[in-house]
Structures are given as structure tokens and as C-alpha cells.
Design a protein around this motif. Structure first.
Motif, mmCIF file in Angstrom:
data_model
loop_
_atom_site.group_PDB
_atom_site.id
_atom_site.type_symbol
_atom_site.label_atom_id
_atom_site.label_comp_id
_atom_site.label_asym_id
_atom_site.label_seq_id
_atom_site.Cartn_x
_atom_site.Cartn_y
_atom_site.Cartn_z
ATOM 1 N N ASN A 6 0.776 -1.203 0.044
ATOM 2 C CA ASN A 6 -0.058 -0.067 -0.092
ATOM 3 C C ASN A 6 1.011 1.395 -0.017
ATOM 4 O OD1 ASN A 6 -1.587 2.291 1.148
ATOM 5 N ND2 ASN A 6 -3.293 0.832 1.214
ATOM 6 N N VAL A 7 0.620 2.005 -0.882
ATOM 7 C CA VAL A 7 1.403 3.130 -0.925
ATOM 8 C C VAL A 7 0.978 4.594 -0.629
ATOM 9 C CG1 VAL A 7 2.773 2.377 -2.730
ATOM 10 C CG2 VAL A 7 0.739 3.492 -3.551
ATOM 11 N N ALA A 8 -0.332 4.474 0.168
ATOM 12 C CA ALA A 8 -0.834 5.848 0.548
ATOM 13 C C ALA A 8 0.174 6.667 1.333
ATOM 14 C CB ALA A 8 -2.219 5.377 1.426
ATOM 15 N N ALA A 9 0.751 6.056 2.164
ATOM 16 C CA ALA A 9 1.835 6.847 3.093
ATOM 17 C C ALA A 9 2.738 7.408 2.010
ATOM 18 C CB ALA A 9 2.430 6.077 3.937
ATOM 19 N N LYS A 10 3.273 6.843 1.082
ATOM 20 C CA LYS A 10 4.051 7.354 -0.034
ATOM 21 C C LYS A 10 3.394 8.274 -0.613
ATOM 22 C CE LYS A 10 7.899 5.172 -2.793
ATOM 23 N NZ LYS A 10 8.813 5.160 -1.882
ATOM 24 N N LEU A 11 2.289 8.307 -1.018
ATOM 25 C CA LEU A 11 1.696 9.239 -1.732
ATOM 26 C C LEU A 11 1.430 10.640 -1.074
ATOM 27 C CD1 LEU A 11 -1.346 7.579 -3.513
ATOM 28 C CD2 LEU A 11 0.413 8.699 -4.641
ATOM 29 N N GLY A 42 2.773 6.358 -16.126
ATOM 30 C CA GLY A 42 3.731 7.164 -15.437
ATOM 31 C C GLY A 42 4.042 7.476 -14.096
ATOM 32 N N PHE A 43 2.804 7.951 -13.637
ATOM 33 C CA PHE A 43 3.037 8.320 -12.610
ATOM 34 C C PHE A 43 3.377 7.453 -11.332
ATOM 35 C CE2 PHE A 43 0.795 9.049 -8.499
ATOM 36 C CZ PHE A 43 1.026 10.352 -7.904
ATOM 37 N N VAL A 44 2.797 6.338 -11.521
ATOM 38 C CA VAL A 44 3.000 5.098 -10.686
ATOM 39 C C VAL A 44 4.214 4.604 -10.633
ATOM 40 C CG1 VAL A 44 2.042 3.131 -9.584
ATOM 41 C CG2 VAL A 44 0.595 4.703 -10.795
ATOM 42 N N ARG A 45 4.886 4.555 -11.977
ATOM 43 C CA ARG A 45 6.263 4.103 -11.974
ATOM 44 C C ARG A 45 7.314 4.951 -11.447
ATOM 45 N NH1 ARG A 45 6.696 5.810 -17.733
ATOM 46 N NH2 ARG A 45 7.464 7.691 -16.647
ATOM 47 N N ASP A 46 6.995 6.307 -11.584
ATOM 48 C CA ASP A 46 8.023 7.214 -10.975
ATOM 49 C C ASP A 46 7.747 7.551 -9.541
ATOM 50 O OD1 ASP A 46 9.008 7.738 -13.478
ATOM 51 O OD2 ASP A 46 8.053 9.504 -13.834
ATOM 52 N N LEU A 47 6.656 7.173 -9.092
ATOM 53 C CA LEU A 47 6.508 7.373 -7.572
ATOM 54 C C LEU A 47 7.247 6.095 -6.995
ATOM 55 C CD1 LEU A 47 4.495 8.319 -5.094
ATOM 56 C CD2 LEU A 47 3.366 6.173 -5.315
ATOM 57 N N ILE A 48 7.211 4.785 -7.644
ATOM 58 C CA ILE A 48 8.004 3.812 -6.935
ATOM 59 C C ILE A 48 9.573 4.144 -7.129
ATOM 60 C CG2 ILE A 48 8.636 1.259 -7.352
ATOM 61 C CD1 ILE A 48 5.864 1.747 -6.345
ATOM 62 N N ILE A 49 9.854 4.644 -8.617
ATOM 63 C CA ILE A 49 11.417 4.864 -8.930
ATOM 64 C C ILE A 49 11.901 5.928 -7.859
ATOM 65 C CG2 ILE A 49 13.040 5.661 -10.525
ATOM 66 C CD1 ILE A 49 11.407 3.787 -12.574
ATOM 67 N N GLY A 50 10.955 6.837 -7.437
ATOM 68 C CA GLY A 50 11.422 7.942 -6.810
ATOM 69 C C GLY A 50 11.764 9.118 -7.730
ATOM 70 N N PHE A 54 4.131 14.444 -11.324
ATOM 71 C CA PHE A 54 2.686 15.053 -10.896
ATOM 72 C C PHE A 54 1.816 14.901 -12.057
ATOM 73 C CE2 PHE A 54 5.037 17.947 -7.747
ATOM 74 C CZ PHE A 54 5.382 16.735 -6.960
ATOM 75 N N ASP A 55 2.077 14.214 -12.942
ATOM 76 C CA ASP A 55 0.837 13.809 -14.097
ATOM 77 C C ASP A 55 0.186 12.876 -13.752
ATOM 78 O OD1 ASP A 55 1.993 16.219 -15.570
ATOM 79 O OD2 ASP A 55 3.200 14.882 -17.057
ATOM 80 N N VAL A 56 -1.093 13.119 -13.347
ATOM 81 C CA VAL A 56 -1.789 12.009 -12.887
ATOM 82 C C VAL A 56 -3.033 11.467 -14.029
ATOM 83 C CG1 VAL A 56 -3.459 11.304 -11.306
ATOM 84 C CG2 VAL A 56 -1.715 13.143 -10.461
ATOM 85 N N ASP A 57 -2.910 10.263 -14.268
ATOM 86 C CA ASP A 57 -3.640 9.724 -15.074
ATOM 87 C C ASP A 57 -4.441 8.590 -14.416
ATOM 88 O OD1 ASP A 57 -2.759 10.903 -17.799
ATOM 89 O OD2 ASP A 57 -0.855 9.586 -17.369
ATOM 90 N N ILE A 58 -5.993 8.837 -14.549
ATOM 91 C CA ILE A 58 -6.912 7.815 -13.908
ATOM 92 C C ILE A 58 -7.509 7.283 -14.789
ATOM 93 C CG2 ILE A 58 -8.661 8.051 -12.400
ATOM 94 C CD1 ILE A 58 -7.468 10.294 -10.810
ATOM 95 N N VAL A 59 -7.653 5.738 -14.598
ATOM 96 C CA VAL A 59 -8.484 4.924 -15.379
ATOM 97 C C VAL A 59 -9.791 4.589 -14.241
ATOM 98 C CG1 VAL A 59 -8.680 2.493 -16.194
ATOM 99 C CG2 VAL A 59 -6.773 4.062 -16.790
ATOM 100 N N ILE A 60 -10.864 4.781 -15.222
ATOM 101 C CA ILE A 60 -12.256 4.387 -14.328
ATOM 102 C C ILE A 60 -12.675 2.996 -15.177
ATOM 103 C CG2 ILE A 60 -14.444 5.152 -14.171
ATOM 104 C CD1 ILE A 60 -12.586 6.963 -12.973
ATOM 105 N N GLU A 61 -13.241 2.117 -14.282
ATOM 106 C CA GLU A 61 -13.725 0.875 -14.729
ATOM 107 C C GLU A 61 -15.108 1.532 -15.102
ATOM 108 O OE1 GLU A 61 -11.326 -2.906 -13.384
ATOM 109 O OE2 GLU A 61 -12.600 -2.116 -11.957
#
Ligand code: CTP
Length: 432
Positions: A6-11, A42-50, A54-61
Motif C-alpha cells: 500500500n502506497v498511501a503513505a508514500k503518496l 508513468g505516475f505510478v512508475r515514477d512514484l516507485i522509482i522516486g 505530478f502528471d496524474v492519469d486515472i483509469v475508470i472501470e
């Protein structure tokens, strides 16, 4: 690794508070609308890589256009929807933009094809992407906020520093991914996976670039040239014989490599000194790539790449005029002559001149123009000339220019009294 479950804290840690809160609100809104929402790409990838992103892409089901419209209504935001692709961009009050896409729920199937395995829409969406490192998702619905979803081993590949495709036809489906693979490999200092490298080589060998629209190639080259170190990407492209595959007549030689490096340094200098200017830095690298090639051949490449009109004009200006002009700058006498040669040229052109290999003095002339000469204004103005009894007309501009040139040439100090005296002399000379 459980650290990333869970990456809530990291976010919370890395995002500006406003953006973090906004994402939480979007998650709650998704609950209201009874759809699943994920940050992806890319946002998630870069969050993990550090890496800052801040380019947020959201997918909706579900249908992202409906979702985005309702969201915008609730937040008093603006929304642009693209019905054909079922995507939307919401522009929030502070100016923050967030893109929304729909995970396809409908199933396309060829007649007679085997029934598809039942799969979550998100997973199906992620499966179509380029590399495993780009397939991570973070759920943002309130109950599971921050849950990291990793269907394709992206997390492990980030840990192993590997660029890997999801399936063997990836480069065939989209050959621009060849360029993307080497761009990401350079940026993150990752390696290509063994299998991925083999597939890439085969794709280059089969000349798959030929099947791609030129403007998509242009887009990817531009992305490469907007990286911190395009030279390193280019050396990788060269290693896989991609440059000659794209541009058969161009040789990637010492001169071009040096020029790329000099351009990189000039850009760093320029970003530091003029951070507010909107400069098309990528054009400098296109200029370097095509410099000294026969113009008719370059023309052909530019047409094939469908370079946008304005950028094409800039590029031609650089290719045609930069070498002759730098020679004139070198041969000019006074600083003011240099000023006259350089005034009103586009920023990109000036930076290209500054990057060309040349003697120290010539280079300083261009840099001085960029840094100071172009901003010099006399401390005397039109009102002063009027009160000296001069009638307004073209002669005003002439005298003010003379004053400016005298300052640039170091013949007149930055002192109002002295400049007034000199102006008076010039006015008297005009009256006579
Ligand atoms: N994508 C893809 N194939 C392409 C281009 C894009 O699969 N030819 C996918 C990738 O998974 C990528 C996403 O679309 O994560 C968004 O693409 P883009 O915005 O170009 O890339 P980012 O990953 O955001 O990278 P960058 O940091 O360079 O913006």
C-alpha cells in the motif's frame, strides 16, 4: 515486496498536499458513482522509482467521460471530453489537469475466436501497454486507497532495473516502442530484458519503422530530445542501428555527438537564467541531427516526419543560416555590430549559435547578447528628446539606437547625466 503493498503513505509524503487531497476526493467520488478508479502509468512508475512526476492519469472501470463530467460539475471544474476514445481531461480551479480514461468493458472478438477469459477491465487495459514498468496501478477508492496493483511483474522489473515488454508482438504492434524502450532505459539507467532486446533487434531488422506514421516518429524523437541527456539515448539508438534505419543518409559522427553535448550545456545554462521563457529546446537537437546534410534531403525527412509548420520553419532557419551567421559574428568589429546581426532572432536560433563549436570570443559575443546586450535600454527617453526641442519622428528611434549602441560598445556609462549630454550632442547634430 510488502513495502509497496500500500502506497498511501508514500503518496502523502511525496505529493503536494493539495494534489493528495484532490486524489482522495476523486476516490470518494468514485465510490459515490459506484465505479473503481485507479491512478496508472508513468505516475505510478515514477512514484516507485522516486522520480518527481505530478502528471496524474486515472483509469475508470466504466465510462470515464460521464464520470469526468459529473466530477467537474461537483468541483466547479472545466472538462474536455473525447467521446471517440472515451477519455476526458478535467481542469480544476487552481489549474491542475487530470486525465481520465475508460478501461474497456466491452469485448471485441473476431468471429470464431475462442471465448475470452473473464478478466478485470483494468487488467485488460494495462495488458495493451508497452512495458511492465508502465503497468502498475494504484486504487484510489476510499476503502482501498493506495493499494498497489501489479498484474505483470512491474515492481520486480523496477527492482531489477529491467525494461520488458508484456508480449512478443509489442514492437510489431507499435514500433515507436523501440524508441520508448531506449528512452526509458537511458532515463532510469535500466537494461533491456534479454527477450525484449532480442525482439527489439528483430523489429529494427524488419524495418518496422516504415509502417509508422512520420508524425508519431517525430513525437517520440521530440520526447527523446526533451530528456536530460539526449546524447546518451542517441548512442543507444546508434548501437541498435536505429538512426540509419530512420535516416539512411545521416552519419552519427564525432561532430554531431559533440554538438549534442554542447547543446545540452547551453540548455542547462538557459533554463537556469531564463526559466520563464517557453523555448522549444528539442528543435536544437533536430538542428544538430540534420546540420551539414544537403538541404533537399533534410527537406524530405522533415516532410516525412510531418514536423509542424512553425517548428519546421525554425529548423530550416537554423540549418540554412546558423553557420554563415556565426562567421559574421566572428568577423564583426564592435559589439553593436554583433547586436545588429542577432537582434530579433528566435531564442532557439540564438542558443544554437551559442552551442556551435567556435572560439571563446565569438561564443562570448553570443552569450553576452543573450545575457545582457539585448536588455540594454538608454536612461534617456523620448520625453527627454522632446524637451531638447526635437520634433517626434523616425529620428527619435535613430538617436535612441545610437545611445544604446554606445552603451553596448562601452563608450557610454550607465549614467543618466552623461547620457543626457550625449543625447544633446546627437540632437544638435540632427538639427544642424
Ligand atoms: N503507451 C504505450 N505505447 C505507446 C505509448 C504509450 O503502451 N506507444 C502507454 C504506456 O504504458 C505509458 C502510457 O501509455 O505509461 C502513457 O504514455 P506517455 O504519457 O507517453 O508516457 P509516460 O509513461 O507518462 O512517460 P513520460 O514520463 O515520458 O511522460
Amino acid at each position: 515486496s510488502p513495502r509497496f503493498k500500500n502506497v498511501a503513505a508514500k503518496l502523502k509524503e511525496v505529493l503536494p498536499e493539495e494534489l493528495f487531497n484532490l486524489i482522495k476526493e476523486i476516490g470518494k467520488f468514485a465510490d459515490e458513482r459506484k465505479v473503481n478508479a485507479y491512478i496508472i502509468g508513468g505516475f505510478v512508475r515514477d512514484l516507485i522509482i522516486g522520480r518527481k512526476n505530478f502528471d496524474v492519469d486515472i483509469v475508470i472501470e466504466g465510462d470515464a467521460t460521464v464520470f469526468a463530467k459529473e466530477l467537474a460539475k461537483r468541483f466547479g471544474a472545466k472538462v474536455h471530453t473525447y467521446e471517440r476514445f472515451k477519455t476526458a481531461t478535467v481542469v480544476f480551479k487552481g489549474g491542475k489537469r487530470i486525465d481520465f480514461a475508460s478501461a474497456r468493458t466491452e469485448v471485441y472478438r473476431a468471429p470464431g475466436a475462442l471465448p475470452e477469459v473473464d478478466m478485470a477491465p483494468l487488467k485488460k487495459d494495462l495488458m495493451r501497454r508497452d512495458f511492465t514498468i508502465n503497468t502498475l496501478a494504484i486504487k484510489i477508492n476510499e476503502k482501498e486507497f493506495g493499494k498497489l496493483i501489479d498484474f505483470f511483474g512491474g515492481l520486480k522489473d523496477i527492482k531489477d532495473k529491467k525494461i520488458r515488454v508484456l508480449h512478443s508482438l509489442s514492437f510489431v504492434e507499435d514500433p515507436t516502442r523501440i524508441l520508448r524502450a531506449l528512452r526509458f532505459a537511458t532515463r532510469y539507467r535500466f537494461e533491456l530484458g534479454k527477450h525484449t532486446e532480442r525482439l527489439l533487434k528483430i523489429a529494427v531488422q524488419r524495418k518496422l519503422f516504415k509502417t509508422v506514421e512520420g508524425q508519431r516518429i517525430y513525437h517520440e524523437l521530440k520526447q527523446i530530445f526533451l530528456e536530460d541527456n539526449p546524447l546518451r539515448v542517441m548512442n543507444k539508438l546508434e548501437k541498435y542501428r536505429i538512426i540509419s534505419s530512420l535516416f539512411p543518409s545521416i552519419s552519427w559522427d564525432r561532430f554531431k555527438k559533440d554538438l549534442f553535448e554542447r547543446i545540452r550545456k547551453v540548455i542547462i545554462w538557459h533554463k537556469l537564467n531564463f526559466p520563464e521563457k517557453e523555448t522549444k529546446y528539442h528543435i536544437l537537437y533536430f538542428g544538430a541531427l540534420f546540420l551539414r546534410e544537403p538541404l533537399n534531403r533534410v527537406e524530405k525527412y522533415i516532410k516525412e516526419l510531418a514536423v509542424p509548420q512553425k517548428e519546421a520553419e525554425l529548423l530550416f532557419q537554423i540549418l540554412k543560416n546558423s553557420l554563415p551567421l556565426i562567421k559574421k559574428v566572428r568577423l564583426a568589429g564592435k559589439n553593436s555590430e554583433v547586436y545588429e546581426l542577432l537582434q530579433n532572432l528566435p531564442e532557439e536560433f540564438l542558443l544554437f549559435l551559442a552551442a556551435l563549436p567556435q572560439d571563446e570570443e565569438t561564443r562570448n559575443r553570443v552569450l553576452n547578447y543573450l545575457k545582457s546586450w539585448r536588455f540594454i535600454k538608454p536612461l534617456v527617453n523620448g520625453e527627454d528628446l522632446k524637451s531638447m526641442g526635437l520634433k517626434p519622428g523616425p529620428v527619435f528611434k535613430k538617436i535612441l539606437s545610437k545611445l544604446k549602441y554606445a552603451i553596448i560598445d562601452g563608450e557610454l556609462p550607465n549614467d543618466r547625466e552623461e547620457q543626457l549630454t550625449r543625447a544633446k550632442e546627437l540632437v544638435d547634430a540632427e538639427k544642424r
